[in-house]
Design an enzyme around this catalytic site. Structure first.
Site, PDB file in Angstrom:
ATOM      1  N   ASP A 146     -15.867  -1.068   0.197  1.00  0.00           N
ATOM      2  CA  ASP A 146     -16.800  -0.626  -0.835  1.00  0.00           C
ATOM      3  C   ASP A 146     -18.069  -0.129  -0.160  1.00  0.00           C
ATOM      4  O   ASP A 146     -18.940  -0.922   0.201  1.00  0.00           O
ATOM      5  CB  ASP A 146     -17.123  -1.790  -1.779  1.00  0.00           C
ATOM      6  N   ASP A 205     -10.186 -12.854 -10.931  1.00  0.00           N
ATOM      7  CA  ASP A 205      -8.929 -13.473 -10.520  1.00  0.00           C
ATOM      8  C   ASP A 205      -8.297 -14.294 -11.643  1.00  0.00           C
ATOM      9  O   ASP A 205      -7.161 -14.043 -12.057  1.00  0.00           O
ATOM     10  CB  ASP A 205      -9.137 -14.317  -9.262  1.00  0.00           C
TER      11      ASP A 205
END
Length: 756
Positions: A189, A335
């Site tokens: 990123d 998650d």
């Protein structure tokens, strides 16, 4: 391959008898019926204090007799017994202790009661959640390697140091899997040139994402990569989680055998100590904070088909991820939310309690609290926007397991209430529990005893008694605001990356992470002093009710102080002068003289030894060599790991009393690969992760008192915040040509592996 278990203690005669009784045909139904009758009786039978004391004593005797057994039925019986005693306590609280004289007493009393109801709710949910841990064993893969699936290994990174990420990448490149069926991707990123260069050097693939400011953080990074890859399965590794070579061969079997399994989660094991282990006097003899979840709770979740995705060390089926539109982006805990969404669509999840990767624990108390604040915010967000008790697709067991996980992060407010409750009487004279000491002894003490003792039986060496209270208290005052704000405004808050890696050259006290508890403890000490003054100086002027109230609340304040001081002690950051954490490892090695440049490779002056500990910086070896203290000596260290030979150049710094200390001669990428393999890649590297003695509550309490004592040693300076020094980037390495992919300029059609 199977998990290494600690030796099972020899059972006593009473233990064998209780196991035999509980294993008789129909015994489980009888026990269940008796338990149901007992639970009904707990809410209907009225006893005076003396009668309740007799019942409590009988229950304690039953606990010690039955508790000698080691079977699963024994544990279930003890959980039912604990629930019975706790329900009896709840009945007493609701019917006999809510006699308030003022409206202030009433408000404070109801607040305390609500906190107790929450604690009992979490206790019963935890018993349900862990009633039958699955203990899943690995399944073998097909004999024909051609039938093995293709795997993409994703290593997302945002602002972490390359010196940390490179170890995970090299470990992933060394995973034992057919080379044409696995690809390793660095998901960057921000598109940092040094990461792209490292991918070229080591043979990994690189996917950079330029516009990351409003692109859903880690979840967005993963979704960005899914569109540019095609493997049947995706292995996700946080950038500091270094896998063993056997990761896929151990964890993939269930995914291949059962096409309904969308997720195979493995434990998050850490080779470095967390702040509690490192900073407290007895921390290294205490299981890490996360062991309870990965050793007990996740195994229980697996029984209910409710294993959570934990963001790393997990294999996911691409078909399942694509069926829900990618990783969940609505919350900061992508998650757990992703797993919930997959299970709503009918997919199963699984857990394998074998650590096949290891990473860096949070290294400072400040960063640890920050990480937990993000977890709390994310789980409460899921509770608000995708509540597991609502909507379709989940079974009851799954709903309750997810509900337990989400509401467990509400702990901050009840924890503060429990700690502060004695102050209501000590400062304001408001007695919020209308009970005599005998009644407390008859109802409250048995409830506390069974809760603590049963947890010790269930948790064994995964979590010690009273440490949960310390963990929660350390973070509670920081999480109160997060809890309230997120409940009211679930869209607020953003993803934060947990900082890892660094050194601390001097012992320091982290005032920024402990000042709320210091203020809290100071107020508590003031209240305790007032109570002691009343009991000592004005004892004869107090009536019996007042004396009892002061005794009860002073004892309560003392318990609160012990927990607060233990939480404050965690802020005493100990020195960490090593960039490379040492890992205990016992590996047979052969040490021999390094050949001169241009000379043939021979095992000259070879001596066999056994390693004591290893790190990326070097190794200590027990070896029968003469003492060497005059200077460095060039050597090579040879070992056989998982059936393959490895040979690493090293320099012996010294050898005294049969112990030689070496530093690695890490001058090129191939050597670094071998060192990563030697330190982190062994299939059995982390099988001793549960090598802790079973819990003994009194010993655990004593360890907390020792930690409090160490808080007052004369050393260290006060700091407002803890900022570790960063590790410098690793040495430059040789270049190799790979394929590079940037966001917006993706090569269409195919992605080729770089030469390795």
């Amino acid at each position: 391959m199977s998990e290494v278990q600690s030796p099972v203690p020899t059972e006593s005669r009473l233990g064998r008898i209780s196991n035999k009784i509980l294993s008789l045909r129909g015994a489980s139904y009888i026990v269940g019926a008796l338990g149901l009758c007992a639970l009904i009786a707990a809410t209907t039978v009225t006893l005076n204090n003396n009668e309740q004391l007799i019942v409590a004593a009988v229950c304690v005797v039953i606990f010690f007799v039955v508790g000698r057994g080691k079977s699963r039925r024994t544990q279930i019986f003890l959980e039912v017994l604990s629930a019975l005693v706790s329900l009896r306590y709840l009945t007493w609280r609701l019917t006999e202790t809510l006699d308030f004289n003022t409206w202030i007493q009433g408000i404070l009393g109801v607040i305390l009661l609500m906190a107790e109801l929450y604690a009992l709710y979490m206790l019963f949910l935890s018993y349900f959640q862990t009633i039958q841990p699955l203990h899943r064993a690995p399944l073998p893969l097909p004999d024909n390697v051609d039938d093995w699936p293709t795997v993409d290994i994703f290593i997302p990174t945002y602002d972490e140091q390359l010196s940390i990420v490179r170890l995970t990448v090299l470990g992933a490149l060394g995973i034992d899997w057919p080379p044409d069926k696995v690809n390793v991707y660095i998901l960057d990123d921000g598109v940092r040139p040094e990461f792209e260069q490292f991918a070229k050097d080591c043979g990994a693939l690189y996917i950079g994402r330029v516009d990351v400011d409003s692109a859903h953080a880690k979840a967005g990074n993963l979704n960005h990569a899914i569109k540019r890859t095609s493997g049947d399965y995706i292995l996700i590794l946080d950038c500091d989680h270094i896998p063993t070579r056997a990761f896929l061969q151990i964890a993939m079997g269930w995914m291949v055998a059962d096409r309904k399994i969308a997720l195979m989660q493995t434990p998050h094991h850490f080779y470095s100590p967390d702040p509690f282990q490192r900073n407290l006097a007895v921390g290294y003899r205490t299981p890490p904070e996360g062991n309870l979840f990965y050793g007990v709770i996740q195994d229980g979740n697996d029984f209910w088909d409710a294993t959570f995705f934990c963001g790393s060390c997990a294999i996911l089926r691409r078909e399942a991820i694509e069926s829900i539109g990618g990783f969940a982006v609505e919350t900061v805990t992508e998650d757990a939310h992703t797993a919930l969404r997959m299970q709503r669509r009918g997919w199963s999840t699984a857990y394998l309690r074998i650590p096949v990767a290891s990473g860096l624990a949070t290294e400072r108390l400040t960063t640890h609290i920050g990480q937990r604040m993000r977890w709390a915010r994310g789980m409460i967000q899921i509770f608000r926007v995708d509540n597991p008790m609502l909507g379709r697709g989940l079974k009851l067991g799954q709903r309750l397991c997810y509900l337990s996980a989400m509401t467990s992060f509400f702990f901050a407010i009840p924890r503060v209430i429990f700690l502060a409750s004695p102050l209501a009487f000590l400062f304001a004279g408001q007695n919020i529990i209308a009970a005599a000491p005998l009644a407390v002894a008859a109802y409250a003490l048995p409830h506390m005893f069974h809760s603590i003792a049963t947890a010790a039986k269930v948790n064994k060496g995964w979590r010690y008694s009273f440490w949960s209270e310390v963990y929660e208290t350390t973070m509670a005052l920081f999480l109160v605001r997060v809890t309230i704000v997120t409940l009211l405004f679930p869209s607020k808050g953003k993803f934060n990356v947990t900082e890892k890696g660094g050194v601390l050259e001097e012992e320091e006290f982290d005032l920024g992470a402990t000042y709320p508890n210091i203020i809290f403890a100071t107020i508590m000490m003031g209240g305790l002093l007032i109570g002691l003054f009343e009991l000592i100086v004005r004892f004869n002027q107090l009536d019996v009710i007042a004396r009892n109230a002061y005794l009860l609340n002073c004892a309560w304040a003392l318990i609160s102080l012990i927990i607060l001081f233990a939480a404050i002690a965690v802020g005493r950051e100990t020195k960490q002068v090593r960039y490379n954490h040492r890992v205990e490892a016992h590996i047979p090695v052969t040490v021999y003289d390094a050949p001169a440049e241009g000379q043939p490779h021979t095992y000259y002056n070879a001596t066999h030894g056994m390693t004591q500990d290893v790190s990326m910086g070097g190794v200590a070896v027990h070896i029968p060599l003469p003492d060497v203290t005059t200077g460095p000596v060039k050597k090579r260290i040879h070992a056989v790991l998982d059936g393959e030979e490895i040979d690493i150049p090293a320099t012996m710094l010294r050898c005294t009393n049969g112990k030689a200390v070496f530093t690695w001669d890490n001058n090129d990428l191939d050597t670094e690969r071998d060192i990563v393999r030697f330190v982190f890649g062994r299939a059995d590297a982390w099988l001793q992760w549960n090598n802790y003695e079973d819990d003994r509550p009194l010993r655990s309490l004593w360890s907390l008192l020792l930690s409090i004592k160490a808080l007052f040693r004369k050393k260290g300076k006060i700091m407002a915040n803890s900022r570790p020094k960063k590790k410098p980037l690793a040495l430059p390495v040789e270049r190799r040509e790979p394929t590079t992919i940037h966001s917006g300029q993706t090569q269409e059609g195919k992605i080729s592996r770089a030469a390795s």
